[in-house]
Write an enzyme that holds these catalytic residues in place. Sequence first.
Site, PDB file in Angstrom:
ATOM      1  N   CYS A  21      50.793  -9.352  57.957  1.00  0.00           N
ATOM      2  CA  CYS A  21      50.414  -8.107  58.624  1.00  0.00           C
ATOM      3  C   CYS A  21      49.481  -8.377  59.803  1.00  0.00           C
ATOM      4  O   CYS A  21      48.836  -9.436  59.869  1.00  0.00           O
ATOM      5  CB  CYS A  21      49.759  -7.149  57.635  1.00  0.00           C
ATOM      6  SG  CYS A  21      48.071  -7.603  57.150  1.00  0.00           S
ATOM      7  N   CYS A  24      45.786  -9.410  58.956  1.00  0.00           N
ATOM      8  CA  CYS A  24      45.659 -10.786  58.461  1.00  0.00           C
ATOM      9  C   CYS A  24      45.858 -11.785  59.604  1.00  0.00           C
ATOM     10  O   CYS A  24      45.226 -12.841  59.625  1.00  0.00           O
ATOM     11  CB  CYS A  24      46.667 -11.049  57.341  1.00  0.00           C
ATOM     12  SG  CYS A  24      46.127 -10.409  55.725  1.00  0.00           S
ATOM     13  N   CYS A 112      52.694  -7.292  53.252  1.00  0.00           N
ATOM     14  CA  CYS A 112      52.146  -8.525  53.821  1.00  0.00           C
ATOM     15  C   CYS A 112      52.200  -9.644  52.783  1.00  0.00           C
ATOM     16  O   CYS A 112      51.808  -9.451  51.625  1.00  0.00           O
ATOM     17  CB  CYS A 112      50.705  -8.295  54.273  1.00  0.00           C
ATOM     18  SG  CYS A 112      49.872  -9.782  54.864  1.00  0.00           S
ATOM     19  N   CYS A 115      47.964 -10.600  52.178  1.00  0.00           N
ATOM     20  CA  CYS A 115      47.028  -9.653  51.537  1.00  0.00           C
ATOM     21  C   CYS A 115      47.712  -8.726  50.539  1.00  0.00           C
ATOM     22  O   CYS A 115      47.036  -7.936  49.865  1.00  0.00           O
ATOM     23  CB  CYS A 115      46.280  -8.847  52.584  1.00  0.00           C
ATOM     24  SG  CYS A 115      47.296  -7.608  53.437  1.00  0.00           S
ATOM     25  N   ASP A 347       3.002   2.951  12.643  1.00  0.00           N
ATOM     26  CA  ASP A 347       3.803   3.172  11.442  1.00  0.00           C
ATOM     27  C   ASP A 347       4.136   4.658  11.297  1.00  0.00           C
ATOM     28  O   ASP A 347       3.518   5.528  11.929  1.00  0.00           O
ATOM     29  CB  ASP A 347       3.055   2.692  10.204  1.00  0.00           C
ATOM     30  CG  ASP A 347       2.934   1.174  10.165  1.00  0.00           C
ATOM     31  OD1 ASP A 347       3.752   0.514  10.828  1.00  0.00           O
ATOM     32  OD2 ASP A 347       2.018   0.671   9.498  1.00  0.00           O
TER      33      ASP A 347
END
Length: 532
Positions: A21, A24, A112, A115, A347
């Site tokens: 793509c 990328c 792609c 990716c 306590d």
Amino acid sequence: MFPLTEENKHVAQLLLSTGTCPRCIYRFCGVDFHAPYKLPYKELLDELQKFLETEKDELISEVPNPPPKKIRLQELEDGIDGIDNLSQNGEGRISVIEDGSIASKNSNLNVCNVCLGILQEFCEKEFIKKVCQKVEASGFEFTNLVFSVSFPPQLSVREHAAWLLVKQEMGKQSLSLGRNDIVQLKEAYKWITHPLFSEELGVPIDGKSLFEVSVVFAHPETVEDCHFLRAICPDCFKPAKNKQSVFTRMAVMKALNKIKEEDFRKQFPCPPNSPKAVCTVLEIECAHGAVFVAGRYNKYSRNLPQTPWIIDGERKLESSVEELISDHLLAVFKAESFNFSSSGREDVDVRTLGNGRPFAIELVNPHRVHFTSQEIKELQQKINNSSNKIQVRDLQLVTREAIGHMKEGEEEKTKSYSALIWTNKAIQKKDIEFLNGIKDLKIDQKTPLRVLHRRPLAVRTRIIHSMETCYVDEHHFHLYLKTQAGTYIKEFVHGDFGRTKPNIGSLMNVTADILELDVESVDVDWPPALDD
């Protein structure tokens, strides 16, 4: 200005023609400024194709079995256009499926090969809107957010394959490309999506925000893409109890750092093959970091434990200090759970008087976090009106770091007590007066029998700083003590069968026991006192 240069042209065309793509391609060409990545996908593709028009015909013949020259451009354009129609007719590439996840509906998308669609449809405004709808529906209160993403581990494998291809091509031109020269996928994704999230939600993205939105992506071909690494580097893929798959991002990266280039090329195609499917969104999660509330409490009941009293799964008393306070906080802060801590504990039959005992409550994943000081005062009043067994003061929001003040030097702090003592022998006022003169008495306390089931066996040295007595009758007197924090007062009185030495009984040469005990003060200067 177009971000690529003539020097990038050959590599860009090579990647595009093998199914990569545009975003990328920018990453592998080292484009490290944000603006080009933020353009709409269709515009990116158009500009890249125009730039590469002269290079394309030369390169296609070099690539074995190339996809169509325009990599099914029309299908990509149709898919992007489909996003615009999503809100109108319900059709498009991104949709929320029945289980609430988000997936692609356009099976014709040219995904792609690096990716797997992350920098394609999952960067578009329509997807961001879908995520923001889930964020707004979550009911969290926030003024900023941190955005995190988790990608399928095989993205590292595919990126490695594309890098080897590009590195080889650049080597032919006497150029080099290091792994660090590639813009990281996660960085590019955040460059694109952060402004879109801010615009859609109307709040800034802040890495220090306590409110986190996380998106987890998955892909059906993870095992198929990664299994060869396990065969070559088995020591990198060890099963873990909390992991569903051995193919984690860390394990894959570890294997990629170990495997030789020639071995990788033999096992995985360079360039990587086009995937059969796009990524899917496994989950979108919203979470808010814990908030902390502190204060001081007084306990007026001799039949109320500090924390729920449960033995062998059976509840002994109906409530506790912890629950009387935290139940109100959980409801108002809309938190999932809480953790209670305090400066020591009393306590079940011991009252806490004076200024009270400091406490802090961690509220886990609260949906409401913003309160005015008046609202906190009203919350304190609500707690106090709900029970006559406890009262709370100085209630306030604090930081995680501030809680450390409550625990700092805890054993060096002092606490004051008042006790009603019984003796087996008849006593006169003169028999107890000598106790008033004892200062900084060191005692050794072996872990008391009554707490041995939950405390390790040890001998602890403690200091009785001072004592004052008040005669009642021949078998009773009041004893006021100031002691080092962590002193077991009951055992100091009766001796615990000789496990605490010296003790009141041994000092007076009588058998002594404690009938009533009150904590008068806990000398910890935290949290800060507030005006009523």
